[in-house]
Design a protein around this motif. Structure first.
Motif, mmCIF file in Angstrom:
data_model
loop_
_atom_site.group_PDB
_atom_site.id
_atom_site.type_symbol
_atom_site.label_atom_id
_atom_site.label_comp_id
_atom_site.label_asym_id
_atom_site.label_seq_id
_atom_site.Cartn_x
_atom_site.Cartn_y
_atom_site.Cartn_z
ATOM 1 N N UNK A 18 0.818 -1.133 -0.002
ATOM 2 C CA UNK A 18 0.008 0.037 0.103
ATOM 3 C C UNK A 18 0.885 1.267 0.034
ATOM 4 N N UNK A 19 0.554 2.237 -0.893
ATOM 5 C CA UNK A 19 1.428 3.375 -0.850
ATOM 6 C C UNK A 19 1.490 4.223 0.422
ATOM 7 N N UNK A 20 0.311 4.048 1.153
ATOM 8 C CA UNK A 20 0.300 5.048 2.305
ATOM 9 C C UNK A 20 0.934 4.246 3.708
ATOM 10 N N UNK A 21 0.185 3.075 3.837
ATOM 11 C CA UNK A 21 0.473 2.138 5.201
ATOM 12 C C UNK A 21 1.824 1.475 4.927
ATOM 13 N N UNK A 22 2.089 1.000 3.901
ATOM 14 C CA UNK A 22 2.878 0.104 3.319
ATOM 15 C C UNK A 22 2.987 -1.358 3.637
ATOM 16 N N UNK A 23 1.728 -1.653 3.984
ATOM 17 C CA UNK A 23 1.280 -2.952 4.061
ATOM 18 C C UNK A 23 1.419 -3.764 2.982
ATOM 19 N N UNK A 24 2.214 -4.792 2.870
ATOM 20 C CA UNK A 24 2.326 -5.881 1.966
ATOM 21 C C UNK A 24 1.137 -6.638 1.612
ATOM 22 N N UNK A 25 0.499 -6.558 0.139
ATOM 23 C CA UNK A 25 -0.574 -7.098 0.227
ATOM 24 C C UNK A 25 -0.473 -8.442 -0.628
ATOM 25 N N UNK A 26 0.465 -8.524 -1.739
ATOM 26 C CA UNK A 26 0.748 -9.659 -2.459
ATOM 27 C C UNK A 26 2.171 -9.332 -3.166
ATOM 28 N N UNK A 27 2.759 -10.468 -3.429
ATOM 29 C CA UNK A 27 3.926 -10.559 -4.340
ATOM 30 C C UNK A 27 4.168 -11.321 -5.463
ATOM 31 N N UNK A 28 5.394 -11.237 -6.258
ATOM 32 C CA UNK A 28 5.605 -12.091 -7.229
ATOM 33 C C UNK A 28 6.931 -12.550 -7.193
ATOM 34 N N UNK A 29 6.945 -14.077 -7.396
ATOM 35 C CA UNK A 29 8.337 -14.560 -7.472
ATOM 36 C C UNK A 29 8.614 -14.414 -8.844
ATOM 37 N N UNK A 30 9.213 -15.570 -9.429
ATOM 38 C CA UNK A 30 9.751 -15.433 -10.812
ATOM 39 C C UNK A 30 8.632 -14.927 -11.889
ATOM 40 N N UNK A 31 7.495 -15.685 -12.236
ATOM 41 C CA UNK A 31 6.533 -15.540 -12.947
ATOM 42 C C UNK A 31 5.445 -14.368 -12.566
ATOM 43 N N UNK A 32 5.200 -13.296 -13.465
ATOM 44 C CA UNK A 32 4.282 -12.457 -13.128
ATOM 45 C C UNK A 32 2.847 -12.815 -13.263
ATOM 46 N N UNK A 33 2.576 -13.942 -13.930
ATOM 47 C CA UNK A 33 1.257 -14.356 -14.209
ATOM 48 C C UNK A 33 0.615 -14.886 -12.871
ATOM 49 N N UNK A 34 1.498 -15.219 -11.687
ATOM 50 C CA UNK A 34 0.941 -15.828 -10.619
ATOM 51 C C UNK A 34 1.097 -14.801 -9.511
ATOM 52 N N UNK A 35 0.090 -14.283 -8.826
ATOM 53 C CA UNK A 35 0.477 -13.458 -7.768
ATOM 54 C C UNK A 35 0.349 -14.180 -6.470
ATOM 55 N N UNK A 36 1.124 -13.963 -5.178
ATOM 56 C CA UNK A 36 1.516 -14.436 -4.110
ATOM 57 C C UNK A 36 0.462 -13.571 -2.894
ATOM 58 N N UNK A 37 -0.788 -13.793 -2.783
ATOM 59 C CA UNK A 37 -1.658 -12.804 -2.006
ATOM 60 C C UNK A 37 -1.090 -13.279 -0.580
ATOM 61 N N UNK A 38 -0.811 -12.057 0.099
ATOM 62 C CA UNK A 38 -0.527 -12.581 1.509
ATOM 63 C C UNK A 38 -2.078 -12.796 2.521
ATOM 64 N N UNK A 39 -1.992 -14.136 3.264
ATOM 65 C CA UNK A 39 -3.280 -14.590 3.636
ATOM 66 C C UNK A 39 -3.644 -13.692 4.803
#
Ligand SMILES: [Zn+2]
Ligand SMILES: [Zn+2]
Length: 160
Positions: free
Chosen positions: A77-98
């Motif tokens: 989040x650009x405001x509070x900086x909490x991480x909501x998801x990430x990408x490892x190698x491939x961009x087609x799959x998002x890793x959403x933080x549970x």
């Protein structure tokens, strides 16, 4: 039956909706995830990137170094900086933080990975397989998830 889940950051500037169930859900005990979260593990919902529908806001990508020399793009989040998801190698799959789901209890890990660095006071349940490092998705993932993954990797398939 697929369930649409919603979640977001702490301040509300980022809200997302998952258009379907995840492909698979990881509980990762690796040292990178411990460092990134400041906690014992991370819960990642693997899902097609285009099934993470942003309802509000635009998470900002931050390149984060990993112990193996690679980088992982973490969207915050650009405001509070909490991480909501990430990408490892491939961009087609998002890793959403549970933990950013409105109802984190609505998912359970399908697998525990990198248990070689699992903190010793954590006892894993018998309900999900656990691996010292990683696993073979072709063995563990449901056929429907493998088909979904193949559907977003058209280049790899046509080159084969
Ligand atoms: Zn926020
Ligand atoms: Zn990890």
């Amino acid at each position: 039956m697929d369930v649409a889940r919603e979640g977001g950051c702490a301040c509300g500037a980022v809200r997302y909706r998952l258009a379907s169930d995840p492909l698979f859900t990881h509980c990762c005990h690796c040292l990178n995830c411990q460092r990134q979260t400041g906690s014992a593990f991370v819960i990642n919902l693997l899902i097609e990137a285009d099934r993470v529908e942003l309802l509000v806001g635009a998470p900002q990508p931050v390149e984060v170094p990993r112990d193996d020399g690679s980088t992982q793009v973490i969207f915050r989040c650009p405001s509070c900086q909490v991480a909501v998801f990430s990408h490892y190698g491939r961009r087609e799959v998002s890793f959403v933080r549970g933990g950013t789901l409105d109802q984190p209890s609505s998912v359970e890990p399908d697998v525990h990975i990198f248990t070689r660095s699992k903190l010793p006071w954590i006892t894993l349940p018998d309900s999900a397989p656990a691996f010292d490092v990683y696993y073979d998705s072709k063995v563990l993932w449901p056929a429907t998830s493998l088909a979904r993954l193949e559907a977003i990797m058209p280049r790899a398939r046509s080159d084969a």
